[in-house]
Design a protein around this motif. Structure first.
Motif, PDB file in Angstrom:
ATOM      1  N   ILE A  96      20.159  -2.067  -4.924  1.00 31.02           N
ATOM      2  CA  ILE A  96      19.147  -3.121  -5.011  1.00 31.02           C
ATOM      3  C   ILE A  96      17.870  -2.554  -5.646  1.00 31.02           C
ATOM      4  N   LYS A  97      17.378  -3.239  -6.654  1.00 31.47           N
ATOM      5  CA  LYS A  97      16.127  -2.837  -7.289  1.00 31.47           C
ATOM      6  C   LYS A  97      14.948  -3.304  -6.424  1.00 31.47           C
ATOM      7  N   VAL A  98      13.924  -2.479  -6.333  1.00 29.41           N
ATOM      8  CA  VAL A  98      12.738  -2.829  -5.553  1.00 29.41           C
ATOM      9  C   VAL A  98      11.494  -2.688  -6.427  1.00 29.41           C
ATOM     10  N   VAL A  99      10.719  -3.764  -6.491  1.00 31.48           N
ATOM     11  CA  VAL A  99       9.441  -3.752  -7.205  1.00 31.48           C
ATOM     12  C   VAL A  99       8.338  -3.979  -6.180  1.00 31.48           C
ATOM     13  N   LEU A 100       7.430  -3.029  -6.065  1.00 34.09           N
ATOM     14  CA  LEU A 100       6.296  -3.168  -5.153  1.00 34.09           C
ATOM     15  C   LEU A 100       5.117  -3.769  -5.894  1.00 34.09           C
ATOM     16  N   MET A 101       4.332  -4.566  -5.177  1.00 34.47           N
ATOM     17  CA  MET A 101       3.125  -5.138  -5.769  1.00 34.47           C
ATOM     18  C   MET A 101       1.981  -5.032  -4.771  1.00 34.47           C
ATOM     19  N   THR A 102       0.760  -4.965  -5.294  1.00 28.20           N
ATOM     20  CA  THR A 102      -0.415  -4.889  -4.425  1.00 28.20           C
ATOM     21  C   THR A 102      -1.658  -5.332  -5.186  1.00 28.20           C
ATOM     22  N   GLY A 103      -2.647  -5.761  -4.430  1.00 22.97           N
ATOM     23  CA  GLY A 103      -3.944  -6.059  -5.014  1.00 22.97           C
ATOM     24  C   GLY A 103      -4.957  -5.002  -4.626  1.00 22.97           C
ATOM     25  N   VAL A 104      -4.484  -3.958  -3.918  1.00 26.15           N
ATOM     26  CA  VAL A 104      -5.352  -2.881  -3.423  1.00 26.15           C
ATOM     27  C   VAL A 104      -5.078  -1.598  -4.208  1.00 26.15           C
ATOM     28  N   PRO A 105      -6.045  -1.105  -5.001  1.00 29.97           N
ATOM     29  CA  PRO A 105      -5.833   0.090  -5.824  1.00 29.97           C
ATOM     30  C   PRO A 105      -5.992   1.386  -5.040  1.00 29.97           C
ATOM     31  N   GLU A 106      -5.214   1.535  -3.984  1.00 30.69           N
ATOM     32  CA  GLU A 106      -5.314   2.736  -3.144  1.00 30.69           C
ATOM     33  C   GLU A 106      -4.716   3.929  -3.873  1.00 30.69           C
ATOM     34  N   ILE A 107      -5.415   5.070  -3.822  1.00 28.90           N
ATOM     35  CA  ILE A 107      -5.073   6.241  -4.626  1.00 28.90           C
ATOM     36  C   ILE A 107      -3.647   6.734  -4.420  1.00 28.90           C
ATOM     37  N   SER A 108      -3.128   6.644  -3.192  1.00 29.58           N
ATOM     38  CA  SER A 108      -1.828   7.245  -2.918  1.00 29.58           C
ATOM     39  C   SER A 108      -0.659   6.278  -3.026  1.00 29.58           C
ATOM     40  N   PHE A 109      -0.918   4.988  -3.284  1.00 26.03           N
ATOM     41  CA  PHE A 109       0.164   4.007  -3.300  1.00 26.03           C
ATOM     42  C   PHE A 109       1.248   4.335  -4.328  1.00 26.03           C
ATOM     43  N   ILE A 110       0.835   4.650  -5.546  1.00 29.58           N
ATOM     44  CA  ILE A 110       1.816   4.889  -6.607  1.00 29.58           C
ATOM     45  C   ILE A 110       2.671   6.109  -6.296  1.00 29.58           C
ATOM     46  N   GLU A 111       2.020   7.183  -5.844  1.00 34.21           N
ATOM     47  CA  GLU A 111       2.770   8.391  -5.501  1.00 34.21           C
ATOM     48  C   GLU A 111       3.744   8.135  -4.361  1.00 34.21           C
ATOM     49  N   LYS A 112       3.302   7.390  -3.343  1.00 37.47           N
ATOM     50  CA  LYS A 112       4.164   7.069  -2.213  1.00 37.47           C
ATOM     51  C   LYS A 112       5.316   6.163  -2.635  1.00 37.47           C
ATOM     52  N   ALA A 113       5.033   5.241  -3.534  1.00 40.26           N
ATOM     53  CA  ALA A 113       6.072   4.340  -4.026  1.00 40.26           C
ATOM     54  C   ALA A 113       7.150   5.121  -4.767  1.00 40.26           C
ATOM     55  N   LYS A 114       6.728   6.057  -5.584  1.00 39.82           N
ATOM     56  CA  LYS A 114       7.701   6.890  -6.308  1.00 39.82           C
ATOM     57  C   LYS A 114       8.514   7.736  -5.338  1.00 39.82           C
ATOM     58  N   ALA A 115       7.856   8.248  -4.298  1.00 39.67           N
ATOM     59  CA  ALA A 115       8.562   9.047  -3.296  1.00 39.67           C
ATOM     60  C   ALA A 115       9.595   8.211  -2.553  1.00 39.67           C
ATOM     61  N   ALA A 116       9.336   6.895  -2.434  1.00 32.49           N
ATOM     62  CA  ALA A 116      10.274   5.991  -1.764  1.00 32.49           C
ATOM     63  C   ALA A 116      11.367   5.510  -2.719  1.00 32.49           C
ATOM     64  N   ASN A 117      11.319   5.998  -3.966  1.00 35.10           N
ATOM     65  CA  ASN A 117      12.339   5.682  -4.984  1.00 35.10           C
ATOM     66  C   ASN A 117      12.325   4.222  -5.431  1.00 35.10           C
ATOM     67  N   VAL A 118      11.147   3.573  -5.371  1.00 35.50           N
ATOM     68  CA  VAL A 118      11.094   2.202  -5.864  1.00 35.50           C
ATOM     69  C   VAL A 118      11.287   2.209  -7.376  1.00 35.50           C
TER      70      VAL A 118
END
Length: 224
Positions: A96-118
């Motif tokens: 299953i493909k997962v796309v995360l979205m947010t309106g909050v530009p938190e510094i660690s979100f992208i790194e955490k998302a990549k770590a979760a393999n999104v």
């Protein structure tokens, strides 16, 4: 030359064939969720099969509805983390493909998302056409993540160690040194050392100013 007109059955079958993506939407704001459902269902490529406002329900919903793709907000109802939920989905149901979205530009979100393999990451300020393009591209195996160009502030924050980020997050959550020490299972003297390093790297004279700046500018979201 005679050309037979397509029957009603042919039209229905053609429409069904063009609906290539079965989607699950996780978004805590109902008005936003309903707007997304309507817009995506109006496209020929996407069919929303289920939706929820709570990321903690996403894995069980994936098992129930078998979507091809999940579009999930990061901050959802009951303080459920879309990043954490995405990690569970990619571990249990990696197809299953997962796309995360947010309106909050938190510094660690992208790194955490990549770590979760999104598979992709988007901000909510994009238009619906761009979103649909990214969703389809993601299904075709092309991941999309925000531009890596960063401001000087973000570059400095990105140089912090994981432990320093943990300490900063707790400071932004109004925790004192004793509480940080207990939560991270480290000594108060170690907490003091990490705080000194934080102030040195960021250039702030005290933790209060650093915490206020980090939260106000979206560099830290203490709940995630």
């Amino acid at each position: 030359m005679f050309v037979a007109k397509p029957s009603l059955t042919d039209i229905i079958l053609f429409k069904e064939e063009t609906v290539m993506i079965k989607m699950l939407i996780i978004e805590d704001q109902k008005i936003v969720r309903d707007a997304l459902i309507n817009s995506l269902n109006d496209s020929d490529e996407i069919s929303v099969v289920a939706d929820s406002g709570d990321a903690s329900e996403s894995l069980s919903m994936c098992e129930k509805y078998s979507p091809d793709l999940v579009l999930m907000d990061i901050c959802t109802e009951h303080d459920s983390s879309g990043i954490e939920a995405a990690g569970h989905i990619k571990t249990r149901l990696p197809q299953i493909k997962v796309v995360l979205m947010t309106g909050v530009p938190e510094i660690s979100f992208i790194e955490k998302a990549k770590a979760a393999n999104v598979d992709s990451f988007i901000y909510k300020n994009i238009g619906i056409d761009d979103m649909i393009h990214i969703l389809i591209s993601t299904m075709n195996g092309y991941g999309t993540f925000p531009n890596e160009n960063r401001s000087d502030d973000v570059k400095i924050m990105s140089e912090l160690t994981e432990r320093e980020m943990q300490v900063l997050r707790l400071l932004c959550d109004a925790k004192n040194r004793t509480e940080i020490s207990k939560e991270l299972s480290i000594s108060e003297s170690s907490v003091k050392t990490y705080i000194s390093s934080l102030l040195s790297k960021t250039g702030f004279e005290n933790t209060s100013k650093l915490a206020i700046y980090a939260v106000r500018n979206g560099l830290i979201n203490p709940k995630i």
